[in-house]
Design a protein around this motif. Structure first.
Motif, PDB file in Angstrom:
ATOM      1  N   LEU A 147     165.649 -13.004 -33.649  1.00 44.39           N
ATOM      2  CA  LEU A 147     164.336 -12.380 -33.836  1.00 44.39           C
ATOM      3  C   LEU A 147     164.239 -11.717 -35.205  1.00 44.39           C
ATOM      4  O   LEU A 147     163.197 -11.794 -35.870  1.00 44.39           O
ATOM      5  N   LYS A 148     165.308 -11.064 -35.626  1.00 44.73           N
ATOM      6  CA  LYS A 148     165.318 -10.455 -36.961  1.00 44.73           C
ATOM      7  C   LYS A 148     165.040 -11.497 -38.038  1.00 44.73           C
ATOM      8  O   LYS A 148     164.314 -11.237 -39.008  1.00 44.73           O
ATOM      9  N   ASP A 149     165.601 -12.694 -37.860  1.00 51.28           N
ATOM     10  CA  ASP A 149     165.455 -13.747 -38.869  1.00 51.28           C
ATOM     11  C   ASP A 149     164.098 -14.439 -38.829  1.00 51.28           C
ATOM     12  O   ASP A 149     163.753 -15.156 -39.782  1.00 51.28           O
ATOM     13  N   GLY A 178     155.192  -5.503 -32.069  1.00 50.64           N
ATOM     14  CA  GLY A 178     153.997  -4.751 -32.435  1.00 50.64           C
ATOM     15  C   GLY A 178     154.048  -4.284 -33.881  1.00 50.64           C
ATOM     16  O   GLY A 178     153.060  -4.383 -34.618  1.00 50.64           O
ATOM     17  N   ALA A 179     155.218  -3.794 -34.306  1.00 50.64           N
ATOM     18  CA  ALA A 179     155.368  -3.341 -35.685  1.00 50.64           C
ATOM     19  C   ALA A 179     155.199  -4.483 -36.677  1.00 50.64           C
ATOM     20  O   ALA A 179     154.743  -4.279 -37.811  1.00 50.64           O
ATOM     21  N   ALA A 180     155.582  -5.698 -36.264  1.00 48.60           N
ATOM     22  CA  ALA A 180     155.425  -6.857 -37.144  1.00 48.60           C
ATOM     23  C   ALA A 180     153.972  -7.279 -37.296  1.00 48.60           C
ATOM     24  O   ALA A 180     153.642  -8.041 -38.211  1.00 48.60           O
ATOM     25  N   LEU A 181     153.116  -6.781 -36.415  1.00 48.16           N
ATOM     26  CA  LEU A 181     151.693  -7.150 -36.420  1.00 48.16           C
ATOM     27  C   LEU A 181     150.838  -5.894 -36.539  1.00 48.16           C
ATOM     28  O   LEU A 181     150.055  -5.564 -35.661  1.00 48.16           O
ATOM     29  N   VAL A 219     163.687  -0.499 -37.093  1.00 49.83           N
ATOM     30  CA  VAL A 219     162.392  -1.152 -37.300  1.00 49.83           C
ATOM     31  C   VAL A 219     161.611  -0.441 -38.393  1.00 49.83           C
ATOM     32  O   VAL A 219     161.533   0.793 -38.417  1.00 49.83           O
ATOM     33  N   ARG A 220     161.039  -1.225 -39.294  1.00 56.71           N
ATOM     34  CA  ARG A 220     160.114  -0.684 -40.296  1.00 56.71           C
ATOM     35  C   ARG A 220     159.045  -1.734 -40.567  1.00 56.71           C
ATOM     36  O   ARG A 220     159.330  -2.809 -41.112  1.00 56.71           O
ATOM     37  N   ALA A 221     157.828  -1.439 -40.176  1.00 60.46           N
ATOM     38  CA  ALA A 221     156.741  -2.426 -40.237  1.00 60.46           C
ATOM     39  C   ALA A 221     156.520  -2.953 -41.646  1.00 60.46           C
ATOM     40  O   ALA A 221     156.167  -4.121 -41.829  1.00 60.46           O
ATOM     41  N   SER A 222     156.725  -2.107 -42.651  1.00 61.78           N
ATOM     42  CA  SER A 222     156.408  -2.497 -44.023  1.00 61.78           C
ATOM     43  C   SER A 222     157.567  -3.184 -44.747  1.00 61.78           C
ATOM     44  O   SER A 222     157.439  -3.511 -45.923  1.00 61.78           O
ATOM     45  N   ALA A 223     158.691  -3.422 -44.068  1.00 58.25           N
ATOM     46  CA  ALA A 223     159.829  -4.061 -44.714  1.00 58.25           C
ATOM     47  C   ALA A 223     159.460  -5.467 -45.170  1.00 58.25           C
ATOM     48  O   ALA A 223     158.791  -6.212 -44.455  1.00 58.25           O
ATOM     49  N   ASP A 282     161.168  -8.259 -45.593  1.00 53.51           N
ATOM     50  CA  ASP A 282     161.766  -9.416 -44.933  1.00 53.51           C
ATOM     51  C   ASP A 282     161.456  -9.490 -43.444  1.00 53.51           C
ATOM     52  O   ASP A 282     161.961 -10.375 -42.755  1.00 53.51           O
ATOM     53  N   GLY A 283     160.628  -8.590 -42.948  1.00 49.34           N
ATOM     54  CA  GLY A 283     160.305  -8.583 -41.525  1.00 49.34           C
ATOM     55  C   GLY A 283     160.527  -7.197 -40.952  1.00 49.34           C
ATOM     56  O   GLY A 283     161.283  -6.382 -41.486  1.00 49.34           O
ATOM     57  N   ALA A 284     159.894  -6.927 -39.809  1.00 46.45           N
ATOM     58  CA  ALA A 284     159.869  -5.571 -39.258  1.00 46.45           C
ATOM     59  C   ALA A 284     161.232  -5.108 -38.778  1.00 46.45           C
ATOM     60  O   ALA A 284     161.465  -3.892 -38.687  1.00 46.45           O
ATOM     61  N   ILE A 285     162.129  -6.011 -38.420  1.00 45.62           N
ATOM     62  CA  ILE A 285     163.456  -5.609 -37.958  1.00 45.62           C
ATOM     63  C   ILE A 285     164.408  -5.559 -39.151  1.00 45.62           C
ATOM     64  O   ILE A 285     164.717  -6.588 -39.752  1.00 45.62           O
ATOM     65  N   GLU A 286     164.858  -4.370 -39.483  1.00 44.61           N
ATOM     66  CA  GLU A 286     165.779  -4.214 -40.608  1.00 44.61           C
ATOM     67  C   GLU A 286     167.236  -4.401 -40.200  1.00 44.61           C
ATOM     68  O   GLU A 286     168.062  -4.855 -41.005  1.00 44.61           O
ATOM     69  N   GLU A 287     167.545  -4.046 -38.950  1.00 40.88           N
ATOM     70  CA  GLU A 287     168.939  -4.144 -38.522  1.00 40.88           C
ATOM     71  C   GLU A 287     169.007  -4.220 -37.009  1.00 40.88           C
ATOM     72  O   GLU A 287     168.240  -3.556 -36.311  1.00 40.88           O
TER      73      GLU A 287
END
Length: 431
Positions: free
Chosen positions: A211-213, A245-248, A417-421, A423-428
């Motif tokens: 999912l992170k990828d 949700g954070a990704a959207l 999680v960081r929505a504004s990252a 490479d995607g909302a999941i940082e780790e």
């Protein structure tokens, strides 16, 4: 067999053709990346019924596929089924139908230890250059991700007209607990399915890495479709719902509706806000003057929105995090009744405002979020956390591994999680 497949549905699955002898591991990894990105997969070991190989393939084709992937490995030259049945059929469909997508995952290397891009034609008994126009990527993790990205963009482009005809609504199906199969698809624009977990409570760690990828594809997929409204159906682990949700975020997709397992709508608002007639309350809060954070300070917020209080795991978290949590807040609804889905948008808006407030009050602290709420609210809260740094937890009441351990339920850090990252909302993945 070809004549039986005259029409193509872009939401149908992708068929993966491979040589089991040396292509099984590559195919398994590719299938999970595709499913996590939202693309259903036909794969013999998971989806085809028992029987003769060629008959099973015909059943899969007759059921409908939107594309195919040829996994090219050195031993594919010894597979009569791949070379004489599957590959020719998939290539012909690609040539005859503009919307039938074809890709290649290539593990064959040349004498310089680089991907041998001539190998697919050679090993599959095609004339030289016949597959040169097909999207071909090395069978590495990065190559499989690139192949998946291209398939997602193709799928979304093919579904733009459908989205337009459905009042510019993008449909997304999300499940983290079901065992994914091709029959589990819903006809949505994307059907996100994660690897099933062997743990009673916690999600599969490898599935979270998938999912992170792939989660960074989601916002562009929705906007590329021309959608002005997002409709999500499904259920699963709350940390995953929050991350999706954070990704959207509301800044990308203005309106989101989550339909729960009973078919009830939970509709979002577009920004976090504390209302005069509040729907939630601060049940308790505190500060920890003795905490000595390393780097950015951390705060915690317990989002407790289910009937009947259950504070054991949160109390344990406070005990075990006293060294780094500088402040905390316990949020609950105003009474112990079930939440009315009609209030979901407003409740999510107020909770997001509390998350933002406790972070801002503590020097833009990272917020540790402990969720005890309906799944739709995890999505609706997550999408209002743009610019915030969050660590999301899962609840676990499984027995301790070591004898004499602590049997109290606990919260397990699962995703950063960081929505504004970028490479995607999941940082780790933390689990």
């Amino acid at each position: 067999m070809t004549g039986r497949h005259q029409t193509l549905d872009p939401s149908d699955p992708i068929f993966i053709s491979y040589r089991q002898n040396d292509g099984t591991a590559i195919t398994a990894e590719l299938a999970w990346i595709l499913r996590t990105a939202g693309i259903p997969v036909w794969r013999d070991r998971d989806d085809l019924p028992p029987g003769d190989t060629e008959e099973r393939l015909e059943q899969a084709i007759a059921a409908g596929i939107s594309g195919g992937i040829l996994v090219v490995t050195p031993d594919v030259v010894n597979s009569r089924v791949v070379r004489m049945v599957e590959a020719p059929h998939l290539i012909e469909l690609h040539q005859r139908h503009q919307n039938f997508v074809l890709g290649i995952a290539n593990s064959v290397q040349n004498v310089e230890s680089r991907t041998d891009y001539d190998a697919p034609d050679r090993l599959l008994a095609r004339r030289p250059g016949q597959l040169s126009g097909v999207d071909q990527n090395p069978a590495t993790r990065e190559g499989l991700k690139a192949l998946t990205r291209g398939l997602v963009w193709h799928r979304v482009a093919s579904l733009r007209e459908r989205v337009e005809n459905r009042e510019q609504t993008f449909n997304l199906s999300l499940q983290t607990r079901n065992t994914p199969q091709v029959y589990d698809r819903t006809g949505a624009e994307l059907d996100i399915r994660l690897r099933p977990s062997g743990h009673e409570r916690l999600p599969n760690a490898e599935g979270l890495h998938d999912l992170k990828d792939t989660i960074g594809l989601l916002p562009d997929a929705v906007t590329r479709s021309g959608a002005h409204r997002l409709c999500i159906r499904g259920g699963g682990h709350l940390s995953v719902g929050f991350a999706v949700g954070a990704a959207l975020p509301s800044s990308r997709v203005g309106k989101m509706v989550v339909i729960d397992q009973k078919g009830v709508d939970w509709e979002s608002q577009s920004e976090s806000n504390l209302h005069d007639m509040t729907k939630v309350q601060i049940l308790d809060e505190g500060k920890n003057q003795s905490a000595i954070p390393l780097g950015r300070p951390s705060v915690a917020i317990y989002i407790d929105l289910l009937p009947q209080r259950s504070d054991t795991a949160f109390s344990r978290f406070l005990e075990e995090s006293r060294d780094f949590i500088v402040a905390w807040r316990h949020i609950s609804n105003l009474d112990n009744s079930l939440i009315d889905p009609k209030d979901a948008g407003r409740i999510a808006s107020e909770i997001a405002a509390h998350i933002r407030a406790i972070s801002n009050e503590n020097n833009n602290a990272q917020t540790h979020i402990l969720l005890r709420c309906p799944f739709p609210l995890a999505l609706l809260v997550g999408r209002l956390t743009n610019t915030l740094r969050c660590v999301v937890y899962e609840w676990d009441d499984s027995d301790p591994i070591e004898p004499g351990g602590d049997y109290r339920a606990r919260y397990v850090p699962t995703l950063k999680v960081r929505a504004s990252a970028s490479d995607g909302a999941i940082e780790e993945v933390l689990i």
